[in-house]
Design an enzyme around this catalytic site. Structure first.
Site, PDB file in Angstrom:
ATOM      1  N   PHE A 239      -6.217  -7.431   3.639  1.00 53.13           N
ATOM      2  CA  PHE A 239      -5.491  -6.250   4.086  1.00 53.13           C
ATOM      3  C   PHE A 239      -4.275  -6.667   4.903  1.00 53.13           C
ATOM      4  O   PHE A 239      -4.381  -7.472   5.823  1.00 53.13           O
ATOM      5  CB  PHE A 239      -6.414  -5.356   4.923  1.00 53.13           C
ATOM      6  N   VAL A 240      -3.108  -6.153   4.549  1.00 58.34           N
ATOM      7  CA  VAL A 240      -1.879  -6.518   5.258  1.00 58.34           C
ATOM      8  C   VAL A 240      -1.231  -5.290   5.895  1.00 58.34           C
ATOM      9  O   VAL A 240      -1.427  -4.166   5.433  1.00 58.34           O
ATOM     10  CB  VAL A 240      -0.854  -7.201   4.308  1.00 58.34           C
TER      11      VAL A 240
ATOM     12  N   GLY B 190       4.167   4.626   2.920  1.00 56.98           N
ATOM     13  CA  GLY B 190       4.228   3.174   2.910  1.00 56.98           C
ATOM     14  C   GLY B 190       5.519   2.558   2.404  1.00 56.98           C
ATOM     15  O   GLY B 190       5.902   1.475   2.842  1.00 56.98           O
TER      16      GLY B 190
ATOM     17  N   ARG C 125       3.484   0.244  11.015  1.00 57.60           N
ATOM     18  CA  ARG C 125       4.494   0.459   9.972  1.00 57.60           C
ATOM     19  C   ARG C 125       5.870  -0.039  10.405  1.00 57.60           C
ATOM     20  O   ARG C 125       6.715  -0.380   9.586  1.00 57.60           O
ATOM     21  CB  ARG C 125       4.620   1.953   9.651  1.00 57.60           C
TER      22      ARG C 125
ATOM     23  N   GLU D  61       6.768   1.610  -4.876  1.00 59.89           N
ATOM     24  CA  GLU D  61       5.506   1.536  -4.118  1.00 59.89           C
ATOM     25  C   GLU D  61       5.561   0.385  -3.122  1.00 59.89           C
ATOM     26  O   GLU D  61       6.197  -0.640  -3.383  1.00 59.89           O
ATOM     27  CB  GLU D  61       4.367   1.244  -5.109  1.00 59.89           C
TER      28      GLU D  61
ATOM     29  N   ASP E 293      -2.926  -1.949  -5.119  1.00 59.43           N
ATOM     30  CA  ASP E 293      -4.220  -2.568  -4.832  1.00 59.43           C
ATOM     31  C   ASP E 293      -5.163  -2.316  -6.003  1.00 59.43           C
ATOM     32  O   ASP E 293      -5.326  -3.166  -6.873  1.00 59.43           O
ATOM     33  CB  ASP E 293      -4.739  -1.979  -3.509  1.00 59.43           C
TER      34      ASP E 293
ATOM     35  N   ASP F 101       0.538   0.389   6.770  1.00 63.03           N
ATOM     36  CA  ASP F 101      -0.183   0.742   7.997  1.00 63.03           C
ATOM     37  C   ASP F 101      -1.647   0.359   7.963  1.00 63.03           C
ATOM     38  O   ASP F 101      -2.227   0.138   6.907  1.00 63.03           O
ATOM     39  CB  ASP F 101      -0.125   2.262   8.204  1.00 63.03           C
TER      40      ASP F 101
HETATM   41  P1  IMP Z   1      -4.116   1.767  -4.857  1.00 63.52           P
HETATM   42  O1  IMP Z   1      -4.065   3.191  -5.305  1.00 63.52           O
HETATM   43  O2  IMP Z   1      -5.526   1.302  -4.646  1.00 63.52           O
HETATM   44  O3  IMP Z   1      -3.336   0.820  -5.733  1.00 63.52           O
HETATM   45  O4  IMP Z   1      -3.520   1.693  -3.411  1.00 63.52           O
HETATM   46  C1  IMP Z   1      -2.237   1.996  -3.155  1.00 63.52           C
HETATM   47  C2  IMP Z   1      -2.006   2.427  -1.717  1.00 63.52           C
HETATM   48  O5  IMP Z   1      -3.028   1.964  -0.827  1.00 63.52           O
HETATM   49  C3  IMP Z   1      -0.739   1.817  -1.215  1.00 63.52           C
HETATM   50  O6  IMP Z   1       0.378   2.620  -1.504  1.00 63.52           O
HETATM   51  C4  IMP Z   1      -1.002   1.671   0.283  1.00 63.52           C
HETATM   52  O7  IMP Z   1      -0.621   2.846   0.970  1.00 63.52           O
HETATM   53  C5  IMP Z   1      -2.502   1.492   0.398  1.00 63.52           C
HETATM   54  N1  IMP Z   1      -2.882   0.056   0.569  1.00 63.52           N
HETATM   55  C6  IMP Z   1      -3.487  -0.751  -0.329  1.00 63.52           C
HETATM   56  N2  IMP Z   1      -3.690  -1.986   0.149  1.00 63.52           N
HETATM   57  C7  IMP Z   1      -3.182  -1.992   1.400  1.00 63.52           C
HETATM   58  C8  IMP Z   1      -3.057  -3.012   2.437  1.00 63.52           C
HETATM   59  O8  IMP Z   1      -3.437  -4.193   2.305  1.00 63.52           O
HETATM   60  N3  IMP Z   1      -2.457  -2.598   3.582  1.00 63.52           N
HETATM   61  C9  IMP Z   1      -2.002  -1.332   3.798  1.00 63.52           C
HETATM   62  N4  IMP Z   1      -2.080  -0.361   2.856  1.00 63.52           N
HETATM   63  C10 IMP Z   1      -2.679  -0.682   1.681  1.00 63.52           C
HETATM   64 MG    MG Z   2      -1.081   3.641   3.370  1.00 62.86          MG
END
Ligand code: IMP
Ligand code: MG
Length: 179
Positions: free
Chosen positions: A152-153, A45, A165, A99, A103, A159
């Site tokens: 979600f973006v 990402g 991407r 990063e 999320d 992606d």
């Molecule tokens: P976390 O571990 O829940 O903080 O999520 C981190 C990873 O989830 C990011 O590095 C992204 O790859 C993916 N992610 C989280 N939210 C989104 C979104 O809205 N769109 C696309 N990928 C996301």
């Molecule tokens: Mg991802």
């Protein structure tokens, strides 16, 4: 030919993204002058953010990537899969984790622990996007591009099932039929 952006709604334009990154780059360069930091990009990402951010960094630094992931479709699995290790030794080094988006914070927490175990001198986090409303985070997010809603973006490295991407801006998925 099917248009790539059909069913998507513009959320952050490439112009806005680039101008915010310019500012972040200046701040980070200032904070880490004479520290020769290691920028650790989290694949896949962060590849576009990493590339544009690095062009705004004006101090000596090193760059590496690791590949992990925790997402399936639009949901975090809550479980990290480690896919590819960095080759750099981060012992006693200033590490800046790069990063695309934070999320739930699971990935960031995992990476911080990993850098702590490797005895990094300092650990900072730069994320292009932070989803709002995160509670109970026990770590600091040092550099944030934009705080966004919990939708979600996609685009600019982000992606949905590996698609979108390559877009240079960030979009919301409007069409529920997009898979
Ligand atoms: P976390 O571990 O829940 O903080 O999520 C981190 C990873 O989830 C990011 O590095 C992204 O790859 C993916 N992610 C989280 N939210 C989104 C979104 O809205 N769109 C696309 N990928 C996301
Ligand atoms: Mg991802």
């Amino acid at each position: 030919m099917k248009e790539l952006k059909t069913g998507l709604k513009l959320y952050l334009s490439s112009k806005k993204i680039r101008s915010r990154i310019d500012k972040l780059g200046k701040i980070i360069s200032n904070d880490f002058s004479n520290k020769n930091p290691i920028f650790l990009g989290i694949m896949n990402g962060s590849f576009m953010f990493m590339s544009d951010l690095m062009k705004t960094i004006s101090i000596p630094c090193e760059i590496d990537f690791i590949k992990i992931h925790s997402y399936k479709g639009k949901k975090s699995t809550g479980e990290i899969r480690y896919l590819n290790d960095s080759t750099l030794d981060i012992t006693d080094r200033h590490v800046i984790i790069v990063e695309d988006i934070i999320d739930t914070g699971t990935t960031a927490k995992y990476l911080i622990n990993m850098c702590k175990e490797a005895n990094a001198k300092s650990i900072s986090i730069a994320t292009l996007l932070l989803k709002s409303g995160l509670k109970g985070l026990n770590f600091n997010i040092n550099y944030i591009g934009f705080e966004i809603t919990r939708e979600f973006v996609v685009g600019y490295g982000l992606d949905y099932n590996q698609k979108f991407r390559n877009l240079d801006s960030i979009y919301l998925i409007e069409d529920k039929n997009i898979k």
